[in-house]
Motif scaffolding. Structure first.
Motif, mmCIF file in Angstrom:
data_model
loop_
_atom_site.group_PDB
_atom_site.id
_atom_site.type_symbol
_atom_site.label_atom_id
_atom_site.label_comp_id
_atom_site.label_asym_id
_atom_site.label_seq_id
_atom_site.Cartn_x
_atom_site.Cartn_y
_atom_site.Cartn_z
ATOM 1 N N ILE A 90 0.861 -1.177 0.000
ATOM 2 C CA ILE A 90 0.000 0.000 0.000
ATOM 3 C C ILE A 90 0.891 1.218 0.000
ATOM 4 C CG2 ILE A 90 -1.649 1.349 1.354
ATOM 5 C CD1 ILE A 90 -2.936 -1.289 2.163
ATOM 6 N N ASP A 91 0.676 2.072 -0.991
ATOM 7 C CA ASP A 91 1.460 3.288 -1.164
ATOM 8 C C ASP A 91 0.523 4.473 -1.009
ATOM 9 O OD1 ASP A 91 3.182 5.292 -1.897
ATOM 10 O OD2 ASP A 91 3.171 4.809 -4.031
ATOM 11 N N GLY A 92 0.549 5.092 0.165
ATOM 12 C CA GLY A 92 -0.370 6.193 0.420
ATOM 13 C C GLY A 92 -1.795 5.703 0.441
ATOM 14 N N GLU A 93 -2.597 6.116 -0.545
ATOM 15 C CA GLU A 93 -4.006 5.739 -0.624
ATOM 16 C C GLU A 93 -4.255 4.670 -1.685
ATOM 17 O OE1 GLU A 93 -6.884 7.235 1.122
ATOM 18 O OE2 GLU A 93 -5.199 7.602 2.455
ATOM 19 N N CYS A 94 -3.201 4.023 -2.160
ATOM 20 C CA CYS A 94 -3.336 3.090 -3.285
ATOM 21 C C CYS A 94 -2.851 1.694 -2.907
ATOM 22 C CB CYS A 94 -2.548 3.610 -4.485
ATOM 23 S SG CYS A 94 -2.896 2.751 -6.029
ATOM 24 N N SER A 145 -3.503 -1.943 -9.507
ATOM 25 C CA SER A 145 -3.395 -0.848 -8.549
ATOM 26 C C SER A 145 -4.792 -0.284 -8.378
ATOM 27 C CB SER A 145 -2.441 0.241 -9.049
ATOM 28 O OG SER A 145 -1.130 -0.270 -9.227
ATOM 29 N N VAL A 146 -5.202 -0.090 -7.122
ATOM 30 C CA VAL A 146 -6.574 0.332 -6.839
ATOM 31 C C VAL A 146 -6.561 1.505 -5.875
ATOM 32 C CG1 VAL A 146 -8.836 -0.372 -5.975
ATOM 33 C CG2 VAL A 146 -7.388 -2.032 -7.160
ATOM 34 N N MET A 147 -7.312 2.552 -6.214
ATOM 35 C CA MET A 147 -7.466 3.683 -5.325
ATOM 36 C C MET A 147 -8.935 4.112 -5.297
ATOM 37 S SD MET A 147 -5.554 6.571 -7.661
ATOM 38 C CE MET A 147 -5.718 7.791 -6.355
ATOM 39 N N HIS A 148 -9.261 5.008 -4.387
ATOM 40 C CA HIS A 148 -10.643 5.397 -4.144
ATOM 41 C C HIS A 148 -10.979 6.676 -4.898
ATOM 42 C CE1 HIS A 148 -13.973 6.370 -0.995
ATOM 43 N NE2 HIS A 148 -14.462 5.709 -2.015
ATOM 44 N N LEU A 149 -12.178 6.685 -5.510
ATOM 45 C CA LEU A 149 -12.707 7.897 -6.136
ATOM 46 C C LEU A 149 -14.038 8.222 -5.455
ATOM 47 C CD1 LEU A 149 -12.117 7.198 -9.939
ATOM 48 C CD2 LEU A 149 -10.797 8.705 -8.459
ATOM 49 N N PRO A 150 -14.013 8.840 -4.270
ATOM 50 C CA PRO A 150 -15.260 9.043 -3.524
ATOM 51 C C PRO A 150 -16.279 9.877 -4.265
ATOM 52 C CG PRO A 150 -13.433 10.281 -2.534
ATOM 53 C CD PRO A 150 -12.837 9.364 -3.543
ATOM 54 N N ALA A 151 -15.844 10.841 -5.072
ATOM 55 C CA ALA A 151 -16.794 11.688 -5.800
ATOM 56 C C ALA A 151 -17.604 10.884 -6.807
ATOM 57 C CB ALA A 151 -16.050 12.822 -6.509
ATOM 58 N N ASP A 152 -17.031 9.754 -7.304
ATOM 59 C CA ASP A 152 -17.716 8.913 -8.289
ATOM 60 C C ASP A 152 -18.377 7.690 -7.663
ATOM 61 O OD1 ASP A 152 -16.857 10.644 -10.204
ATOM 62 O OD2 ASP A 152 -15.202 9.396 -10.900
ATOM 63 N N ASN A 153 -18.261 7.545 -6.329
ATOM 64 C CA ASN A 153 -18.752 6.321 -5.679
ATOM 65 C C ASN A 153 -18.195 5.089 -6.388
ATOM 66 O OD1 ASN A 153 -20.268 7.701 -3.750
ATOM 67 N ND2 ASN A 153 -22.085 7.741 -5.037
ATOM 68 N N ALA A 154 -16.880 5.091 -6.559
ATOM 69 C CA ALA A 154 -16.233 4.006 -7.299
ATOM 70 C C ALA A 154 -14.785 3.866 -6.860
ATOM 71 C CB ALA A 154 -16.300 4.277 -8.803
ATOM 72 N N LEU A 155 -14.247 2.687 -7.119
ATOM 73 C CA LEU A 155 -12.808 2.484 -7.019
ATOM 74 C C LEU A 155 -12.227 2.615 -8.416
ATOM 75 C CD1 LEU A 155 -12.460 -0.507 -4.523
ATOM 76 C CD2 LEU A 155 -12.695 1.929 -4.043
ATOM 77 N N HIS A 156 -10.992 3.061 -8.461
ATOM 78 C CA HIS A 156 -10.281 3.304 -9.714
ATOM 79 C C HIS A 156 -9.220 2.216 -9.827
ATOM 80 C CE1 HIS A 156 -7.210 5.258 -12.225
ATOM 81 N NE2 HIS A 156 -8.128 6.102 -12.638
ATOM 82 N N ALA A 157 -9.400 1.287 -10.770
ATOM 83 C CA ALA A 157 -8.497 0.140 -10.902
ATOM 84 C C ALA A 157 -7.658 0.261 -12.162
ATOM 85 C CB ALA A 157 -9.289 -1.161 -10.941
#
Length: 498
Positions: free
Chosen positions: A225-229, A244-256
């Motif tokens: 885990i690197d920071g938020e990813c 690699s997966v991170m959070h996109l709260p504005a889109d209600n989605a994860l970014h893969a």
């Protein structure tokens, strides 16, 4: 459909995001189906038909809306908690079970006849298994057309179509035009090394809790885990890559971001990521299911988006569970690190520095190799026995007819007791009703006036939490961690979470 026509129509008029993915609106005057949040002008009630799934809409002859993009909706919870067989079948379809084999082969894996399977699907999903598989291919292809620049032939392959011709035929039938016209840009010369996709979820989502859980259990060389990813090296069949997966709260989605040499494995990778990060969960249903308990209600208020972290592969989860028996989380993670370092295949050229190992194949598990890690003989035998059983039965970790049968099946393996079996079912098989009544941390969290409930008392109390007992486990673990001083003796209840 459990929602009335009036509720659906009022949600549609309000564009209520809480109902996104719970139903779809088929508009008879246009032949299009939409999400409740579609920005288009609301149709008249007499022109609306409401269905529980995108597959039901497409089987009824409606085509996906180009404005609200049904492929971007959270997974429909319409069948959650209603049919274990349907949930198992949907999971297998998500992994591509009907891309190469027919419905008879799928039914055989589920232990029932194909006619019975079709009846269950029409009752719980509103569409046939083949229609569900076709919808999955179409919506994944549409997502790839919108979110990537893959050539059309690669989109067809990555979304599970057997040929480009079939891909073109389906899109021509659904949309009255070829798939290339949905893109709006050329991509024939695209040579990217990775795909970037959004994986939607139903909010709220406690990303920090998910990251914290995984961070404590990351295996050096395999994941980090690197920071938020979150990063990980992956193997799907013969294909080796990374995510690699991170959070996109504005889109209600994860970014893969997915790096994979064989695009045919993409549906399986997406299905595994959804399980790993528990993206199918319905927080409102979970709240209604376990929030009536006065001890759990404040925990749900504190962490309404808490999920059950899954695993990349059930075999890996089972190995890590056995490694964690009778030791702390940190000690189990160190053992897993030594196992991967000693037995894991080395891979080169990964995007993230330091990630250069795959989780070991079962063929690598021998008694001498495991004992060399410093493992007790009984636990080494359990790991070797598990690997041997998995080699002989590649479908060892398929879900059974119900949770009890799954647990009994796992308990028949050497070195796996009921606690470990439920843990494997919870994280490796995403069984939402898995439960651990003998877990010390759960007993501590529910103690009253210094008196802990017995396993029998805890099991009886948890009857009211079904089918969401696994989420109660996560809430109680978090509550216990917040009030317990971390030391090896106190961590026993959380020990096999490695």
């Amino acid at each position: 459909m459990t929602l009335s026509t009036d509720i659906c129509y009022q949600a549609l008029l309000a564009r209520d995001a809480r109902y996104d993915g719970r139903f779809f609106t088929c508009v008879t005057s246009t032949g299009i189906y939409c999400r409740p949040i579609c920005p288009a002008l609301a149709p008249k009630l007499e022109n609306c038909r409401f269905v529980a799934s995108a597959a039901a809409a497409q089987e009824a002859g409606f085509r996906p809306c180009l404005r609200c993009r049904p492929e971007s909706a959270p997974a429909s919870p319409a069948w959650a908690g209603t049919s274990t067989t349907v949930k198992r079948a949907l999971r297998l379809i998500d992994e591509g079970a009907l891309d190469n084999d027919g419905i008879e082969a799928l039914a055989d894996r589920l232990g029932l006849g194909s006619r019975q399977l079709r009846r269950l699907f029409h009752r719980h999903v509103g569409a046939s298994p083949l229609a569900v598989a076709q919808t999955r291919r179409v919506l994944l292809a549409k997502q790839l057309l919108h979110e990537t620049e893959l050539p059309l032939a690669d989109v067809a392959l990555a979304s599970g179509f057997g040929s480009v011709r079939r891909f073109n035929e389906v899109f021509q039938h659904l949309y009255g035009r070829g798939p290339g016209t949905l893109r709006g840009r050329r991509a024939e010369l695209y040579q990217a090394a990775e795909l970037t996709l959004r994986l939607p979820y139903r909010p709220p989502y406690d990303w920090q809790a998910m990251l914290a859980f995984l961070a404590r259990r990351t295996i050096p060389g395999l994941e980090c885990i690197d920071g938020e990813c979150y990063h990980r090296v992956i193997r799907v069949g013969e294909a080796i890559g990374s995510v690699s997966v991170m959070h996109l709260p504005a889109d209600n989605a994860l970014h893969a971001s997915i790096r994979l040499p064989e695009l045919a494995a993409l549906p399986s990778v997406i299905a595994r990521l959804r399980r790993l990060f528990d993206l199918q969960a319905d927080p409102e249903a979970i709240r209604l299911g376990i929030g009536r308990d006065p001890a759990l209600a404040p925990l749900l208020d504190r962490r309404p988006g808490l999920r059950v972290p899954g695993g990349w592969d059930p075999f890996e989860v089972a190995v890590r569970a056995i490694l964690g028996q009778q030791v702390s989380v940190d000690a189990a993670t160190r053992l897993a690190g030594r196992l991967v370092e000693r037995l894991g295949e080395r891979v080169a050229g990964q995007e993230v520095p330091g990630l250069d190992r795959l989780f070991p194949l079962p063929e690598r598990f021998t008694f001498d190799e495991i004992r060399a890690l410093g493992m007790p003989g009984a636990r080494a035998n359990a790991l070797v026995g598990l690997a041997s059983a998995y080699r002989e039965r590649p479908r060892l970790f398929d879900r059974r007819q119900d949770l009890d049968e799954t647990v009994d099946h796992l308990c028949a393996l050497p070195g796996i007791g009921e606690w470990t079996a439920h843990y494997i079912a919870m994280r490796g098989l995403q069984e939402s009703d898995a439960f651990l009544p003998s877990d010390v941390a759960l007993q501590r969290a529910l103690a009253e006036q210094g008196q802990r409930p017995t396993p029998r008392e805890l099991l009886a109390r948890a009857e009211a939490w079904r089918p969401w007992r696994a989420y109660a486990v996560m809430h109680l673990w978090h509550a216990d961690a917040a009030t317990t001083v971390a030391n090896p003796q106190q961590e026993r209840g959380d020990a096999t979470l490695a």
